[in-house]
Design a protein around this motif. Structure first.
Motif, PDB file in Angstrom:
ATOM      1  N   SER A  65      -2.841 -43.079 -23.893  1.00 58.46           N
ATOM      2  CA  SER A  65      -1.751 -42.313 -23.065  1.00 58.46           C
ATOM      3  C   SER A  65      -2.567 -41.127 -22.508  1.00 58.46           C
ATOM      4  O   SER A  65      -3.082 -40.486 -23.394  1.00 58.46           O
ATOM      5  N   GLY A  66      -2.029 -40.857 -21.278  1.00 61.82           N
ATOM      6  CA  GLY A  66      -2.529 -39.722 -20.657  1.00 61.82           C
ATOM      7  C   GLY A  66      -3.950 -39.846 -19.850  1.00 61.82           C
ATOM      8  O   GLY A  66      -4.392 -39.027 -19.057  1.00 61.82           O
ATOM      9  N   SER A  67      -4.170 -41.205 -20.086  1.00 65.98           N
ATOM     10  CA  SER A  67      -5.348 -41.734 -19.158  1.00 65.98           C
ATOM     11  C   SER A  67      -5.158 -41.630 -17.749  1.00 65.98           C
ATOM     12  O   SER A  67      -4.072 -42.098 -17.387  1.00 65.98           O
ATOM     13  N   PRO A  68      -6.069 -41.341 -16.773  1.00 67.09           N
ATOM     14  CA  PRO A  68      -5.985 -41.382 -15.486  1.00 67.09           C
ATOM     15  C   PRO A  68      -5.712 -43.198 -14.969  1.00 67.09           C
ATOM     16  O   PRO A  68      -6.500 -43.725 -15.310  1.00 67.09           O
ATOM     17  N   ILE A  69      -5.046 -43.299 -13.979  1.00 66.22           N
ATOM     18  CA  ILE A  69      -4.887 -44.523 -13.326  1.00 66.22           C
ATOM     19  C   ILE A  69      -5.358 -44.320 -12.091  1.00 66.22           C
ATOM     20  O   ILE A  69      -4.853 -43.710 -11.361  1.00 66.22           O
ATOM     21  N   CYS A  70      -6.634 -44.839 -11.548  1.00 71.23           N
ATOM     22  CA  CYS A  70      -7.144 -44.836 -10.378  1.00 71.23           C
ATOM     23  C   CYS A  70      -7.386 -45.904  -9.400  1.00 71.23           C
ATOM     24  O   CYS A  70      -7.323 -47.070 -10.073  1.00 71.23           O
ATOM     25  N   PHE A  71      -7.505 -45.865  -8.045  1.00 69.92           N
ATOM     26  CA  PHE A  71      -7.768 -46.769  -7.179  1.00 69.92           C
ATOM     27  C   PHE A  71      -8.876 -46.201  -6.286  1.00 69.92           C
ATOM     28  O   PHE A  71      -9.033 -45.056  -6.106  1.00 69.92           O
ATOM     29  N   ILE A 113      -3.649 -42.354  -9.269  1.00 70.41           N
ATOM     30  CA  ILE A 113      -2.227 -42.444  -8.683  1.00 70.41           C
ATOM     31  C   ILE A 113      -1.254 -42.396  -9.720  1.00 70.41           C
ATOM     32  O   ILE A 113       0.143 -42.390  -9.473  1.00 70.41           O
ATOM     33  N   GLY A 114      -1.958 -42.308 -10.887  1.00 69.44           N
ATOM     34  CA  GLY A 114      -0.765 -42.222 -12.115  1.00 69.44           C
ATOM     35  C   GLY A 114      -1.461 -42.018 -13.242  1.00 69.44           C
ATOM     36  O   GLY A 114      -2.520 -41.929 -13.277  1.00 69.44           O
TER      37      GLY A 114
END
Length: 106
Positions: free
Chosen positions: A55-61, A72-73
């Motif tokens: 939890s708290g990890s970046p969600i990238c594209f 982005i999240g």
């Protein structure tokens, strides 16, 4: 900052979640890829493999050579039955709050 703001700009994106899952050796960073779906105003689901502790990890594209990798999240939860994960969308309002708190620099 350039973050896709529309639901369609976030839906069905190939993403990567990078963090410190609790089922791996302490202090080791791991990444997994997946796809976003079921986008709502503040959240979206994704199917990248995650574990407690991320939890708290970046969600990238990857958005191409102009912007490169973008978050982005923020990974916030997994389903109790491991069928999906949830990300908090990074909206302009959230981004501005993160800057004001000193968590992000522009």
């Amino acid at each position: 900052m350039h973050v896709p703001s529309s639901d369609s700009g976030i839906n069905n994106k190939s993403i990567t979640v990078t963090g410190y899952p609790g089922d791996k050796p302490s202090g080791t960073m791991w990444s997994d890829s997946g796809t976003t779906y079921d986008v709502s105003t503040r959240t979206f689901k994704h199917n990248a493999d995650t574990m407690g502790g991320q939890s708290g990890s970046p969600i990238c594209f990857y958005s191409g050579s102009t912007y490169g990798y973008q978050s982005i999240g923020i990974h916030i939860a997994g389903a109790n039955d491991d069928t999906y994960n949830v990300g908090r969308r990074i909206t302009k309002t959230l981004f501005d709050w993160l800057v004001n708190q000193g968590y992000v620099t522009q």
